[in-house]
Design an enzyme around this catalytic site. Structure first.
Site: not given
Ligand SMILES: Cc1ncc(COP(=O)(O)O)c(C=O)c1O
Length: 402
Positions: A247, A285, A287-288, A324, A353
């Site tokens: 997050g 965990e 991602g972004r 987004r 459209c």
């Molecule tokens: C359970 C869980 N873990 C990890 C992430 C990764 O979040 P982010 O990409 O913001 O780091 C998400 C994305 O919302 C998620 O739902």
């Protein structure tokens, strides 16, 4: 070169009139020269740099990359080669991860709606950890593991009930969220676990939302979750890892990577301070933060339309490739590939459209002409992975810069 000087740089600049993205002159790239549809240009080097940042984090047990943010197989294979794990939310994502070389023991499985088929697959393949998000899900897991007579390691995704101060559509830890268990569910969870021979509690997990900019919210979440972790561990000695979710956000208006590094360092310091007395393994965990900066979308201005109050740039890429801005009012900077003198205010839209197919209602850019190319920045996370084939517009074509 010092550590900071390798990390502190503007990802975009102009050399003469030509846009440079992380050292690559985009206009001169062969894919742009032969342009016939929107492109997604990836720089693996930027992902590698972020993996290296994470690896410097001494207390960290494992980084599970949130696959939902980027499905690109080249990027996933790079992450796998670096020894990271993955966080997945469907059988489809599990199968993608396995195809990219991850092993079942690298897989952490989250998600609120796991089907019976998905749970059976997780048990059959002995994945690393399945994060439980509701009482009903736990009941289903207990039943299936009893039928299969096979063990499963689980985490409890607990809702810390903190306000992540992000867009409501990406806040996941408020009281009535569909995500995660609430602390009041715990006694029922514990009874179910005590009665189960096969479901083994290994982890307590939380994830407060995505694009969280204020790192102090992570401190608040840990301070709420840590006593709960210790309390549960006192009754379930199998618990030995604390899963801190993902997050961490980034500023989409600022492309100096030093500022990303500073935000990452703040989070790392919070975890080092607040968890220094916890010998247990801890997981993230993310991602972004790992991939958002690593790609740009290149599109072409098809038409410039003047209305009473606006000058509308109509691109050949739309919300089918980059949702987004429409879903979360997210900002993505736009850079012309070739800089012309003079500025103008534009409304920037896609070809779909839908009236909401708008990237910017009003943005000042250097003058653009029909046929010019633009780069849409920070397109490495939650862009192509959210793509649809709506209007049967082409999905962006992947190009690898390094
Ligand atoms: C359970 C869980 N873990 C990890 C992430 C990764 O979040 P982010 O990409 O913001 O780091 C998400 C994305 O919302 C998620 O739902």
């Amino acid at each position: 070169m010092s550590e900071m000087s390798t990390k502190s740089r503007e990802l975009f600049h102009y050399q003469h009139d030509s846009l440079i993205f992380n050292g690559h002159a985009l206009f001169d790239h062969v894919a742009v020269k032969n342009y016939d549809q929107p492109l997604l240009l990836h720089s693996s080097e930027l992902v590698q740099e972020r993996i290296n940042w994470v690896k410097e984090w001494k207390n960290l047990g494992q980084l599970h990359f949130a696959v939902k943010s980027n499905y690109d197989e080249t990027i996933l294979k790079l992450i796998q080669k670096n020894g990271c794990g993955v966080d997945v939310v469907s059988l489809g994502e599990i199968q993608l991860a396995l195809r990219c070389g991850f092993k079942p023991q690298d897989i952490l499985f989250s998600g609120v709606g796991k089907t019976e088929k998905e749970i059976r697959f997780a048990i059959e393949n002995q994945i690393y950890q399945l994060n439980v998000e509701s009482i009903s899900e736990l009941k289903r897991i207990v039943k299936i593991s009893n039928q299969m007579e096979k063990k499963l390691h689980i985490g409890l995704r607990l809702n810390p009930e903190v306000d992540a101060k992000t867009h409501p559509n990406i806040a996941t830890a408020l009281e009535d969220s569909k995500f995660g268990l609430n602390t009041r569910d715990l006694s029922e969870v514990e009874t179910l676990l005590e009665d189960s021979k096969y479901v083994i509690l290994k982890s307590i997990s939380f994830h407060i939302g995505s694009q969280v900019m204020d790192t102090s919210i992570f401190r608040e979440a840990v301070s709420k979750m840590k006593p709960i972790y210790k309390d549960i561990k006192s009754r379930f000695s199998s618990v030995d890892r604390f899963d801190l979710g993902g997050g961490l956000g980034l500023n989409y208006r600022d492309h100096n990577t030093a500022n990303d590094y500073e935000r990452w360092t703040q989070l790392r310091q919070i975890y080092e301070e607040t968890l220094s007395d916890m010998p247990d393994y801890f997981l993230v965990e993310i991602g972004r933060f790992m991939v958002a900066r690593s790609a740009v979308m290149v599109a072409q201005v098809q038409y410039i339309k003047k209305t009473k109050n606006k000058t509308i740039l109509i691109l050949d890429v739309g919300m089918n490739n980059l949702l987004r801005p429409m879903l979360y009012q997210a900002y993505h900077q736009i850079y012309p590939l070739k800089l012309r003198a003079g500025k103008h205010s534009y409304m920037v839209v896609g070809p779909l459209c839908e009236s909401s197919d708008v990237f910017h209602a009003d943005i000042e850019l250097n003058i653009l002409h029909e046929g010019d190319f633009v780069a849409i920045a920070d397109a490495g996370a939650y862009t192509k992975s959210m793509a649809s084939n709506y209007n049967l517009q082409p999905i962006v074509k992947d190009i690898y810069l390094d």
